[in-house]
Design a protein around this motif. Structure first.
Motif, short mmCIF file in Angstrom:
data_model
loop_
_atom_site.label_atom_id
_atom_site.label_comp_id
_atom_site.label_asym_id
_atom_site.label_seq_id
_atom_site.Cartn_x
_atom_site.Cartn_y
_atom_site.Cartn_z
N ASN A 26 0.83 -1.20 0.00
CA ASN A 26 0.00 0.00 0.00
C ASN A 26 0.86 1.26 0.00
N TYR A 27 0.52 2.19 -0.88
CA TYR A 27 1.23 3.47 -0.95
C TYR A 27 1.04 4.22 0.36
N GLY A 211 -1.28 -0.95 -15.14
CA GLY A 211 -1.97 -1.88 -14.25
C GLY A 211 -1.03 -2.53 -13.25
N ASN A 212 0.17 -2.90 -13.72
CA ASN A 212 1.16 -3.50 -12.80
C ASN A 212 1.61 -2.50 -11.75
N LEU A 213 1.76 -1.23 -12.17
CA LEU A 213 2.19 -0.19 -11.24
C LEU A 213 1.09 0.06 -10.19
N LEU A 214 -0.17 0.07 -10.64
CA LEU A 214 -1.29 0.25 -9.71
C LEU A 214 -1.33 -0.88 -8.70
N ASP A 215 -1.20 -2.12 -9.18
CA ASP A 215 -1.25 -3.28 -8.28
C ASP A 215 -0.10 -3.27 -7.29
N ALA A 216 1.09 -2.90 -7.76
CA ALA A 216 2.28 -2.96 -6.90
C ALA A 216 2.18 -2.00 -5.72
N ASN A 217 1.37 -0.93 -5.87
CA ASN A 217 1.30 0.09 -4.82
C ASN A 217 -0.08 0.25 -4.21
N PHE A 219 -2.83 1.18 -5.61
CA PHE A 219 -3.64 2.29 -6.13
C PHE A 219 -4.93 1.74 -6.72
N SER A 220 -6.00 2.51 -6.61
CA SER A 220 -7.26 2.09 -7.22
C SER A 220 -7.42 2.70 -8.62
N THR A 221 -6.87 3.90 -8.83
CA THR A 221 -6.93 4.54 -10.14
C THR A 221 -5.59 5.21 -10.42
#
Length: 637
Positions: A26-27, A211-217, A219-221
């Protein structure tokens, strides 16, 4: 029996695999920029990255920006405890390479779970002068460490740090999860966010799927806000290459996705100096011509020339001059001896600790209760400012003491603590009174109006938040912590934004956070956040659908729509339900959102805020009194 055992094994495997597919860390958001988080309920991104990967240790990478003292292979490798040959190889340079200032350097680290909770890479750091855990984390290590994790791994108290001490420094890194490994991710790179970065830009730069960057951190959007001095994880299928790094100079131009437009910060002081010199010259010519004109006019008419608020009174002194003379009068502050301070606080005993470095003290054999703040470093700026101000809604400095490089500031004692602490309670009758909260808001606004307009010079507070608003026994509010205050005539910082941006980030106006602009409108913005906290009882950052969001983001979409009064009532502090008038609460919400407008020139000034609050207070009083009057009239009949 075998059938049940098979089912049990099957479900166990499902649970294990599902825990491994938690692909993201989580960011941290802006929680990483403070130093008061805890992880009592589980691992927190405000500390380090969670130990949820497939392996307990791995090779990982971080981005470090070159700066003076740490700008070569040898100095960076020593600073971060690295193998210089490996550092040179990954950056495609030789062992004697020197990097330009701001150059992003790829740093390979050994990342491991030294505890069951967090991944980290280790290094050590010798403290320089005036260092704190927060400056070491955010400035020295560029957000690659965190204040909370530094405080945990080092035995020194926050006030015990001094030059020459050695700190253990845990760096933020992580290993790929099971889900990431199955998708071909081999490495995670910890990227320190630059001014104006956004998710799409970072994904494009490092050639990774959004999408990979969102999942890694987590993020929802891809429109979520990124904060400077925080980090994001970049999932890579191969080692990072030096061609993806850049030299970071001025803040990048804001992209449309940020939803904000700011004036560009000039990068060269020379341009600024020439502009100022030219302006001064033009101003001098204008003033000379004006003086000549007034002289001739006065000589011709034999009377004084009145202009606006400079009308002379009977004794020949203008109202502006009177204001200036009153503003520079210093009230006398007592100089305490160190023995008086230690006796009053019982040698700073834990039972007298209010919070942090603030203690309760009984002076004059218990006849007077005051608050004592223990500080390291130079406190002269705050002392000199507090000696000049004299307003009911600003905390009063009673005296001070200096002993062995420590300063002890003695303030009036505020029985009800901070506004944040008071809002977290819900047992007293006062909590259920909207009138009390309107008065608190008005007190804060009046204090700001004094700072902005009636001191000489006038000041911007720069750190308004519910933790810096204190309440006395009568629940009257006073603004505290003026250490960060700047003269309000400074409308923009003299250089581009630095890594020592100060203040509580969830209260910082966007023009200051992203472009370094300092003006009275940044205090108005922070006031808008505090006003929302007063109405809702919630923190400035709150949870929605399992993620941290700004409080105003939840509320701003409900005004100017159908049934806005009913919708606002859903967010009102439950303590106020029953006594809160919906129309009045809606007026307060609209005022707070006006203060939170992104463009500073569109926000109201503090005088307009005070005027609006007085009208809201009058309306609230009328609504409370009217039923009583009507009841009395009906009884008389």
């Amino acid at each position: 029996m075998n059938h049940h055992v098979c089912n049990l094994i099957f479900f166990t495997l499902i649970i294990l695999l599902s825990s491994k597919t938690k692909a993201q860390q989580n960011y941290s958001g802006n929680s990483i920029l403070g130093c008061n988080n805890n992880d009592e309920k589980g691992p927190s991104p405000a500390f380090l990255y969670t130990c949820n990967g497939l392996n307990k240790s791995c090779m990982a990478f971080v981005i470090f920006k070159s700066k003076p003292s740490y700008n070569s292979i040898s100095t960076i490798s020593n600073f971060l405890s690295l193998n210089p040959k490996e550092l040179a190889r990954i950056n495609s340079v030789n062992l004697f390479a020197v990097f330009p200032p701001g150059k992003e350097v790829i740093v390979p680290v050994n990342c491991s779970c030294l505890t069951n909770d967090y991944y980290q890479a280790e290094t050590k750091y010798i403290l320089g002068p005036n260092s704190t855990y927060l400056t070491v984390a955010n400035d020295t290590f560029q957000g690659l460490s965190t204040c909370d994790s530094l405080m945990r791994v080092n035995r020194y108290g926050e006030l015990d740090l001094h030059q020459g001490m050695e700190l253990h420094v845990p760096l933020r890194c992580a290993c790929p999860t099971y889900h990431q490994k199955t998708n071909g991710i081999k490495y995670l790179l910890t990227y320190s966010v630059n001014w104006g970065d956004n998710i799409s830009y970072i994904a494009t730069r490092f050639n990774v799927a959004v999408g990979n960057l969102l999942d890694a951190n987590g993020f929802s959007t891809q429109t979520e806000m990124l904060y400077p001095f925080t980090t994001v994880l970049i999932p890579l299928q191969s080692e990072p290459v030096s061609s993806t790094t850049i030299v970071v100079n001025d803040p990048p131009t804001m992209t449309p996705s940020t939803g904000r437009s700011f004036k560009k910060c000039k990068s060269k002081k020379k341009v600024l100096i020439i502009a100022i010199a030219t302006s001064v010259l033009v101003l001098c010519v204008i003033l000379f011509l004006l003086f000549l004109f007034l002289f001739l006019l006065r000589k011709r008419s034999g009377s004084f020339f009145n202009r606006g608020n400079r009308v002379k009174n009977k004794i020949g002194i203008s109202s502006e001059e009177i204001r200036g003379k009153i503003a520079i009068i210093e009230h006398i502050s007592k100089v305490y001896s160190f023995e008086e301070i230690t006796e009053a606080t019982e040698n700073f005993s834990s039972k007298n600790r209010i919070n942090g470095s603030l203690f309760r003290g009984e002076f004059g054999n218990g006849k007077e209760v005051l608050a004592v703040k223990r500080m390291r470093g130079d406190a002269s700026k705050e002392v000199n400012l507090l000696k000049k101000i004299n307003h009911f809604n600003l905390i009063k400095l009673q005296g001070y003491c200096e002993n062995n490089d420590c300063h002890y500031l003695v303030y009036e004692y505020m029985e009800n603590g901070s506004l944040r602490e008071w809002l977290s309670k819900n047992s007293s009758i006062e909590h259920q009174s909207l009138a009390k909260r309107i008065q608190i808001a008005l007190d804060i606004a009046n204090g700001l109006q004094y700072l902005h307009n009636f001191t000489e010079p006038c000041y911007v507070h720069k750190d308004i938040n519910s933790g810096n608003i204190l309440l006395n026994k009568d629940l009257r509010a006073k603004i505290a912590k003026l250490a960060l205050a700047e003269e309000s005539k400074i409308m923009i910082t003299s250089d581009c934004p630095k890594s020592y941006v100060v203040g509580s980030v969830s209260y910082l106006a966007p023009e200051y956070l992203y472009a370094g602009v300092v003006s009275t409108k940044m205090d108005v913005y922070a006031f808008g956040v505090v006003l929302l906290e007063l109405i809702t009882g919630k923190d400035s950052i709150t949870l929605q659908d399992g993620r941290e969001v700004m409080l105003y983001e939840i509320i701003e979409n409900i005004v100017d729509n159908d049934n806005e009064e009913e919708k606002v009532s859903l967010f009102i502090d439950p303590c106020l339900i029953g006594s809160c008038r919906k129309a009045c609460a809606l007026q307060l919400v609209k005022l707070s959102l006006a203060c939170l407008i992104q463009e500073p020139e569109k926000r109201p000034n503090v005088e307009e805020v005070v005027s609006s609050l007085l009208k809201i207070q009058a309306n609230d009083m009328q609504q409370r009194i009217s039923p009583t009057i009507n009841k009395s009239l009906s009884l008389e009949r």
